[in-house]
Design a protein around this motif. Structure first.
Motif, short mmCIF file in Angstrom:
data_model
loop_
_atom_site.label_atom_id
_atom_site.label_comp_id
_atom_site.label_asym_id
_atom_site.label_seq_id
_atom_site.Cartn_x
_atom_site.Cartn_y
_atom_site.Cartn_z
N THR A 308 0.84 -1.21 0.00
CA THR A 308 0.00 0.00 0.00
C THR A 308 0.86 1.25 0.00
N THR A 311 2.53 1.72 -3.44
CA THR A 311 1.61 2.21 -4.47
C THR A 311 1.26 3.69 -4.24
N ARG A 312 1.19 4.11 -2.98
CA ARG A 312 0.95 5.54 -2.70
C ARG A 312 2.11 6.39 -3.20
N ALA A 315 1.90 6.60 -6.91
CA ALA A 315 0.83 7.49 -7.34
C ALA A 315 1.27 8.96 -7.20
N ARG A 316 1.94 9.31 -6.07
CA ARG A 316 2.42 10.68 -5.89
C ARG A 316 3.48 11.02 -6.93
N TYR A 318 3.93 9.79 -10.01
CA TYR A 318 3.39 9.98 -11.35
C TYR A 318 2.42 11.14 -11.42
N ALA A 319 1.72 11.40 -10.30
CA ALA A 319 0.84 12.57 -10.28
C ALA A 319 1.64 13.84 -10.37
#
Length: 322
Positions: A308, A311-312, A315-316, A318-319
């Motif tokens: 988890t 993946t966070r 996500a940060r 690529y965001a």
């Protein structure tokens, strides 16, 4: 087949000397009457074979008679030339010896078997190591092999994974094993049980003239089988409960793939719940991430939390690039 049986009788008598009809029958798993018929067929073919009557009698070949036939069937000849040993033989310094032996065997084969063997060599080549396996340098393999063959003690400097990394060892090398393109030596470092050492991790070799005798009854193949079984037991010491998207089980390999097939249960949403063996939290984290969003870790909680968090972070990352 009768021809194969006749050849087997010839080779048995050539290697063992005197044998009774009963002994031949037991060895070939046929009746004694069949052996009598085969012996008569060999006589008719001109083979110098004779029998001695009485309690100590039996069949034998005329002294000095040696068949030039190798005794190889078509399948055996093909298997011989299909064997993937040229590379390992060269590693051991036996490349020219193997080439000479194969040349002699080929010359002794009947024309039909020779043609089959040539076709096998031309159409098949065995290369055991995987594509992405880096070839390891085995600089000291010939010296280790020589010590194994001559039953002589070796003094080595060996690099291991834990501190202190470089250690000196006095080894009694029992045997060599080639596994997936990597050489291992099974050796005793004293009074304890034998252990397994990677030959490419031997930094220095100092041969000695001291001889040793392996433990009575030591069987290299049996040791290696037990070693592998123990290795896999220790390797997969934990389990993880996961959910797999349709088709994801086909992307699993090894023990995980087998476990998914045996423990997998399809749920209402089409995903498969399974219990998979894992080596460690860190290793499972890296392996499961390869499946991306096609796998959900249910247990253990530590592994789920670690994935988890990863993946966070992803996500940060690529965001932030948008």
């Amino acid at each position: 087949m009768k021809a194969g049986r006749l050849l087997s009788i010839l080779l048995l008598l050539q290697t063992r000397g005197l044998m009774t009809a009963a002994q031949l029958a037991a060895e070939l798993e046929v009746s004694v009457r069949t052996v009598y018929r085969d012996i008569e067929a060999l006589h008719t073919a001109g083979v110098p074979l004779y029998g001695d009557a009485g309690h100590a009698g039996g069949y034998r070949l005329l002294d000095g008679y040696r068949t030039r036939l190798t005794g190889l069937t078509r399948d055996e000849a093909e298997a011989l030339f299909l064997s993937g040993v040229p590379g390992p033989a060269a590693d051991l310094g036996l490349g020219p010896v193997l080439a000479a032996a194969q040349l002699k065997v080929r010359a002794a084969l009947p024309a039909e078997l020779r043609a089959h063997a040539d076709r096998i060599s031309a159409r098949f080549f065995l290369d055991a190591p995987g594509w992405y396996a880096q070839e390891e340098a085995t600089e000291h393999l010939p010296e280790v092999a020589s010590a194994v063959w001559e039953r002589r003690v070796l003094r080595v400097v060996y690099r291991r994974w834990r501190e202190p990394t470089d250690v000196e060892r006095t080894l009694e090398p029992y045997g060599l094993v080639l596994k997936a393109g990597r050489w291992y030596v099974v050796a005793s470092a004293g009074s304890g049980p034998p252990r397994t050492y990677r030959v490419d991790q031997i930094l220095e070799v100092h041969p000695t003239e001291e001889e040793f005798t392996p433990p009575e009854g030591f069987d290299l193949a049996a040791y290696w089988t037990a070693y592998q079984e123990d290795f896999h037991r220790r390797l997969h010491s934990s389990e993880a409960v996961v959910r797999l998207a349709p088709g994801a089980t086909d992307r699993l390999t090894g023990a995980a793939a087998q476990a998914a097939r045996t423990t997998g249960r399809t749920e209402d949403d089409g995903w498969t719940r399974a219990v998979l063996p894992i080596e460690s939290i860190a290793h499972a984290h890296d392996e499961f991430l390869r499946l991306g969003a096609d796998i959900e870790v249910v247990e253990p909680a530590e592994l789920r939390a670690r994935i988890t968090e990863t993946t966070r972070k992803l996500a940060r990352l690529y965001a932030g690039g948008d």
